[in-house]
Design a protein around this motif. Structure first.
Motif, PDB file in Angstrom:
ATOM      1  N   LEU A   8     -13.845  36.878  10.508  1.00  0.00           N
ATOM      2  CA  LEU A   8     -12.859  37.426  11.442  1.00  0.00           C
ATOM      3  C   LEU A   8     -12.493  36.409  12.511  1.00  0.00           C
ATOM      4  N   CYS A   9     -13.458  35.642  12.961  1.00  0.00           N
ATOM      5  CA  CYS A   9     -13.176  34.590  13.946  1.00  0.00           C
ATOM      6  C   CYS A   9     -12.246  33.533  13.356  1.00  0.00           C
ATOM      7  N   ALA A  49       5.333  39.382  13.136  1.00  0.00           N
ATOM      8  CA  ALA A  49       4.856  40.652  12.576  1.00  0.00           C
ATOM      9  C   ALA A  49       4.053  40.421  11.297  1.00  0.00           C
ATOM     10  N   PHE A  50       4.502  39.515  10.441  1.00  0.00           N
ATOM     11  CA  PHE A  50       3.753  39.225   9.220  1.00  0.00           C
ATOM     12  C   PHE A  50       2.418  38.563   9.529  1.00  0.00           C
ATOM     13  N   VAL A  51       2.409  37.655  10.483  1.00  0.00           N
ATOM     14  CA  VAL A  51       1.162  36.972  10.836  1.00  0.00           C
ATOM     15  C   VAL A  51       0.173  37.965  11.441  1.00  0.00           C
ATOM     16  N   GLU A  52       0.639  38.805  12.354  1.00  0.00           N
ATOM     17  CA  GLU A  52      -0.232  39.810  12.968  1.00  0.00           C
ATOM     18  C   GLU A  52      -0.688  40.842  11.942  1.00  0.00           C
ATOM     19  N   GLY A  53       0.182  41.183  11.002  1.00  0.00           N
ATOM     20  CA  GLY A  53      -0.203  42.122   9.954  1.00  0.00           C
ATOM     21  C   GLY A  53      -1.338  41.589   9.117  1.00  0.00           C
ATOM     22  N   PHE A  56      -4.523  42.012  11.116  1.00  0.00           N
ATOM     23  CA  PHE A  56      -5.028  43.386  11.183  1.00  0.00           C
ATOM     24  C   PHE A  56      -5.605  43.846   9.850  1.00  0.00           C
ATOM     25  N   VAL A  57      -5.066  43.355   8.742  1.00  0.00           N
ATOM     26  CA  VAL A  57      -5.665  43.660   7.438  1.00  0.00           C
ATOM     27  C   VAL A  57      -7.050  43.031   7.356  1.00  0.00           C
ATOM     28  N   THR A  58      -7.185  41.810   7.846  1.00  0.00           N
ATOM     29  CA  THR A  58      -8.491  41.149   7.860  1.00  0.00           C
ATOM     30  C   THR A  58      -9.464  41.900   8.759  1.00  0.00           C
ATOM     31  N   ALA A  60      -9.426  45.124   9.481  1.00  0.00           N
ATOM     32  CA  ALA A  60      -9.795  46.370   8.798  1.00  0.00           C
ATOM     33  C   ALA A  60     -10.789  46.098   7.674  1.00  0.00           C
ATOM     34  N   MET A  61     -10.575  45.039   6.928  1.00  0.00           N
ATOM     35  CA  MET A  61     -11.490  44.718   5.833  1.00  0.00           C
ATOM     36  C   MET A  61     -12.869  44.324   6.353  1.00  0.00           C
ATOM     37  N   SER A  62     -12.933  43.707   7.537  1.00  0.00           N
ATOM     38  CA  SER A  62     -14.249  43.349   8.077  1.00  0.00           C
ATOM     39  C   SER A  62     -15.046  44.604   8.421  1.00  0.00           C
ATOM     40  N   PHE A  63     -14.377  45.662   8.870  1.00  0.00           N
ATOM     41  CA  PHE A  63     -15.093  46.898   9.153  1.00  0.00           C
ATOM     42  C   PHE A  63     -15.437  47.649   7.872  1.00  0.00           C
ATOM     43  N   VAL A  64     -14.626  47.517   6.853  1.00  0.00           N
ATOM     44  CA  VAL A  64     -14.923  48.171   5.575  1.00  0.00           C
ATOM     45  C   VAL A  64     -16.115  47.489   4.912  1.00  0.00           C
ATOM     46  N   ILE A  65     -16.165  46.163   4.962  1.00  0.00           N
ATOM     47  CA  ILE A  65     -17.244  45.414   4.335  1.00  0.00           C
ATOM     48  C   ILE A  65     -18.567  45.639   5.085  1.00  0.00           C
ATOM     49  N   LYS A  66     -18.474  45.789   6.387  1.00  0.00           N
ATOM     50  CA  LYS A  66     -19.684  45.968   7.199  1.00  0.00           C
ATOM     51  C   LYS A  66     -20.320  47.271   6.834  1.00  0.00           C
TER      52      LYS A  66
END
Length: 66
Positions: A8-9, A49-53, A56-58, A60-66
């Motif tokens: 994430l960092c 918007a694409f870069v920020e999107g 935010f996907v990354t 969300a995935m970090s919380f799903v993987i955790k």
């Protein structure tokens, strides 16, 4: 150290670099042709918007993987 947060960092670092490159290109383009700043502004918003999107996907995935 948890590798999820390390990833994430790196994603946050990439987002910062990408937004800096987008803004740099916008300023260079506006300096060359100031009459098309309205068209450039809409493209800037779309690009950020694409870069920020992606970030935010990354996130969300970090919380799903955790």
């Amino acid at each position: 150290m948890n590798l999820t947060f390390l990833g994430l960092c790196f994603a946050c670092f990439g987002v910062s670099i990408a937004e800096g490159m987008i803004m740099s290109s916008l300023f260079k383009s506006a300096a060359r042709q100031p009459e098309i700043i309205d068209q450039l502004r809409s493209l800037l918003i779309l690009g950020v918007a694409f870069v920020e999107g992606t970030f935010f996907v990354t996130l969300a995935m970090s919380f799903v993987i955790k």
